[in-house]
Design an enzyme around this catalytic site. Structure first.
Site, PDB file in Angstrom:
ATOM      1  N   HIS A  98       0.838  -1.201   0.000  1.00 58.72           N
ATOM      2  CA  HIS A  98       0.000   0.000   0.000  1.00 58.72           C
ATOM      3  C   HIS A  98       0.878   1.258   0.000  1.00 58.72           C
ATOM      4  O   HIS A  98       0.727   2.139  -0.850  1.00 58.72           O
ATOM      5  CB  HIS A  98      -0.898  -0.028   1.242  1.00 58.72           C
ATOM      6  CG  HIS A  98      -1.800   1.160   1.371  1.00 58.72           C
ATOM      7  ND1 HIS A  98      -3.126   1.121   1.030  1.00 58.72           N
ATOM      8  CD2 HIS A  98      -1.571   2.416   1.799  1.00 58.72           C
ATOM      9  CE1 HIS A  98      -3.663   2.310   1.245  1.00 58.72           C
ATOM     10  NE2 HIS A  98      -2.746   3.123   1.715  1.00 58.72           N
ATOM     11  N   GLU A  99       1.800   1.329   0.942  1.00 56.79           N
ATOM     12  CA  GLU A  99       2.661   2.516   1.021  1.00 56.79           C
ATOM     13  C   GLU A  99       3.540   2.620  -0.226  1.00 56.79           C
ATOM     14  O   GLU A  99       3.849   3.724  -0.686  1.00 56.79           O
ATOM     15  CB  GLU A  99       3.508   2.483   2.299  1.00 56.79           C
ATOM     16  CG  GLU A  99       2.704   2.428   3.617  1.00 56.79           C
ATOM     17  CD  GLU A  99       1.645   3.511   3.751  1.00 56.79           C
ATOM     18  OE1 GLU A  99       1.776   4.567   3.116  1.00 56.79           O
ATOM     19  OE2 GLU A  99       0.656   3.283   4.478  1.00 56.79           O
TER      20      GLU A  99
ATOM     21  N   HIS B 199       1.702   4.564  -2.825  1.00 62.74           N
ATOM     22  CA  HIS B 199       1.858   6.014  -2.604  1.00 62.74           C
ATOM     23  C   HIS B 199       3.249   6.458  -3.053  1.00 62.74           C
ATOM     24  O   HIS B 199       3.422   7.515  -3.664  1.00 62.74           O
ATOM     25  CB  HIS B 199       1.690   6.343  -1.117  1.00 62.74           C
ATOM     26  CG  HIS B 199       0.267   6.271  -0.630  1.00 62.74           C
ATOM     27  ND1 HIS B 199      -0.759   6.967  -1.215  1.00 62.74           N
ATOM     28  CD2 HIS B 199      -0.291   5.590   0.411  1.00 62.74           C
ATOM     29  CE1 HIS B 199      -1.895   6.721  -0.567  1.00 62.74           C
ATOM     30  NE2 HIS B 199      -1.645   5.876   0.422  1.00 62.74           N
TER      31      HIS B 199
ATOM     32  N   GLU C  25      -4.811   7.724  -3.103  1.00 55.66           N
ATOM     33  CA  GLU C  25      -5.204   6.457  -2.481  1.00 55.66           C
ATOM     34  C   GLU C  25      -5.565   5.415  -3.547  1.00 55.66           C
ATOM     35  O   GLU C  25      -5.396   4.215  -3.323  1.00 55.66           O
ATOM     36  CB  GLU C  25      -6.385   6.708  -1.528  1.00 55.66           C
ATOM     37  CG  GLU C  25      -6.740   5.555  -0.611  1.00 55.66           C
ATOM     38  CD  GLU C  25      -5.709   5.274   0.478  1.00 55.66           C
ATOM     39  OE1 GLU C  25      -4.734   6.039   0.608  1.00 55.66           O
ATOM     40  OE2 GLU C  25      -5.879   4.273   1.189  1.00 55.66           O
TER      41      GLU C  25
HETATM   42 ZN    ZN Z   1      -3.043   5.222   1.835  1.00 63.67          ZN
END
Ligand code: ZN
Length: 498
Positions: A260-261, A264, A290
């Site tokens: 997830h990170e 980003h 996101e």
């Molecule tokens: Zn996030």
């Protein structure tokens, strides 16, 4: 006019450098700083933040932007220069509308609120938190008065995170996905997932995650991964991306949190060099940002195709825990839907329902149709209705998230919008790269990563969120159709009644 443009760029570069320095201080605070450093760090951050704000809202910057209007109008809309002048003007006008003392009070209240919230949550004591909530709401009502809005006083708050989107538009999207998700969750089959809770040595998890991340398309020497209590991603340029994660000894969830990170991080890494040190060096909205963390965490990281390549290496890393577990069982377990109490632990299907509840409640708080003292009751009723779960206490209910303690109303919807947008953009990916699944199954992520970089990340904030989505998909606005179809297909593929 060239001189004006040069001066504008110089002034904005200075503000950007101040923000980068604040970013480094913030990263250090959350990753390496000893806890007693907090007060001094808060002072340093407040000072830098004040200087950056003063430099940005300066009258001379406004005069420069005004003088550059003819240049802006003479250039293509999506050129770097026209976008820089246009986006900076909107940011500048917005920033000037809020009096300095209100801004300072909001920052102070957020810092104080955090400590109150930490203690109230530890004791599950909503009454102790109530004055903080009321104070933050009062400050947000004053903040909202600085702006014009049509449909709801919630819209100016939303605009800080999801620019140009109205409360009505969010409510429309959520109105479609709310009943559909609630039904999917009710009918989701129970899936065996006990094998995901065992002993997974953190150093092995870390080594595995780094092997996976090495295939994501980051340039070597442009990023690093550290551990922290509450994972996040930040960057100080497109060549200095900081991912953080946290390893649990008793489960593998940190793997998806790391992916997830990394999503980003890829966004920040892909923003064009020409936009660095300008206000354009970011994502157009939190929802779009996101959408990419969700893409890499879920659309890649939970797909059968991805695990066709990576499951054997994972099984070799953890032979005791996964030796007897087949690929299909593993993929079913990481894609199951199971109602729970805690947002940050929620699976892909139930997650947006947690968000919809928060959106509905904070909208009513801001619109004045829900009294703050009645919040726990409304929360618990919402959890019962949407997810069918009983909330045992406020620590596992209304006090679980940090956002309201900092007065961050309008932030929550961006998480669910990100989920929805990720599937709209994924449809464009599949059209551009028809064999993307075969590539994932072969462990090949470079074409996917490069396509997203060139077509999305590189744009930075040049276009509005809607324009950005439209450029990639041909559809303006947010369409929940692909997201719901994806979840339906995913749950239909789970083994029934296992
Ligand atoms: Zn996030």
């Amino acid at each position: 006019m060239d001189a004006d443009l040069r001066t504008l760029r110089e002034r904005l570069a200075e503000v950007s450098d101040l923000h980068r320095a604040m970013g480094v201080l913030g990263w250090d605070q959350r990753v390496t700083m000893p806890p007693l450093g907090t007060p001094a760090r808060a002072e340093a951050l407040a000072t830098l933040g004040r200087i950056a704000h003063e430099r940005f809202v300066d009258d001379e910057l406004g005069r420069l932007l005004e003088r550059l209007r003819p240049l802006e109008e003479s250039l293509p809309y999506d050129s770097d220069e026209a976008s820089l002048i246009r986006v900076t003007r909107r940011d500048w006008e917005k920033a000037r509308k809020v009096p300095a003392e209100l801004r300072a009070e909001m920052t102070r209240a957020a810092a104080q609120g955090h400590q109150v919230w930490v203690e109230a949550r530890a004791r599950s004591d909503f009454a102790a938190f109530l004055p903080t909530l009321e104070r933050n709401l009062e400050l947000r009502r004053r903040y909202v008065e600085c702006f014009e809005w049509e449909d709801s006083p919630y819209t100016p708050l939303l605009d800080d995170y999801e620019p140009f989107m109205t409360t009505t538009e969010v409510a429309e999207v959520f109105g479609v996905i709310r009943p559909a998700l609630a039904e999917l969750v009710r009918e989701a089959p129970r899936v065996e997932a006990g094998f995901l809770r065992g002993r997974f040595a953190p150093e092995l998890q870390r080594a595995f995650a780094e092997r996976v991340l090495a295939t994501f398309g980051f340039t070597e020497g442009a990023w690093r991964l550290d551990t922290t209590a509450h994972p996040f991603c930040t960057s100080f340029s497109n060549r200095d991306v900081r991912l953080t994660t946290r390893y649990h000894e008793t489960g593998l969830e940190s793997l998806w949190s790391t992916l997830h990170e990394a999503g980003h991080g890829l966004y920040a890494h892909g923003i064009a060099d020409s936009l660095q040190r300008t206000p354009l060096a970011g994502a157009p909205s939190l929802g779009l940002n996101e959408s990419q963390s969700r893409t890499w965490e879920n659309l890649v990281g939970r797909s059968r195709a991805f695990w066709t390549c990576w499951y054997e290496p994972l099984r070799e890393t953890f032979p005791e825990q996964l030796g007897d577990v087949a690929l299909d069982a593993f993929v079913a377990a990481i894609n199951r839907a199971e109602p729970g109490l805690i947002r940050v632990e929620a699976d892909e299907t139930t997650y947006s329902l947690h968000i919809i509840l928060r959106f509905e409640l904070e909208r009513r708080l801001i619109e004045g149709t829900l009294a703050p003292r009645d919040l726990p009751e409304a929360w618990n009723a919402g959890m019962r209705e949407l997810l069918g779960v009983e909330v045992p206490d406020d620590a596992h209910g209304v006090l679980q998230d940090v956002h309201w303690s900092a007065g961050s109303f309008g932030y929550f919807p961006t998480y669910a919008l990100g989920n929805v947008i990720s599937l709209q953009l994924w449809a464009a990916v599949r059209e551009a790269i028809p064999d993307v699944e075969e590539q994932m199954a072969a462990g090949e992520l470079h074409e996917l990563s490069a396509w997203l970089r060139d077509n999305l990340y590189a744009l930075g904030r040049k276009l509005t969120p809607k324009e950005t989505i439209e450029r990639l998909t041909g559809t303006a606005g947010i369409d929940p159709g692909p997201y719901l179809a994806y979840l339906r297909d995913k749950l239909a593929a789970l083994p029934a009644g296992a």
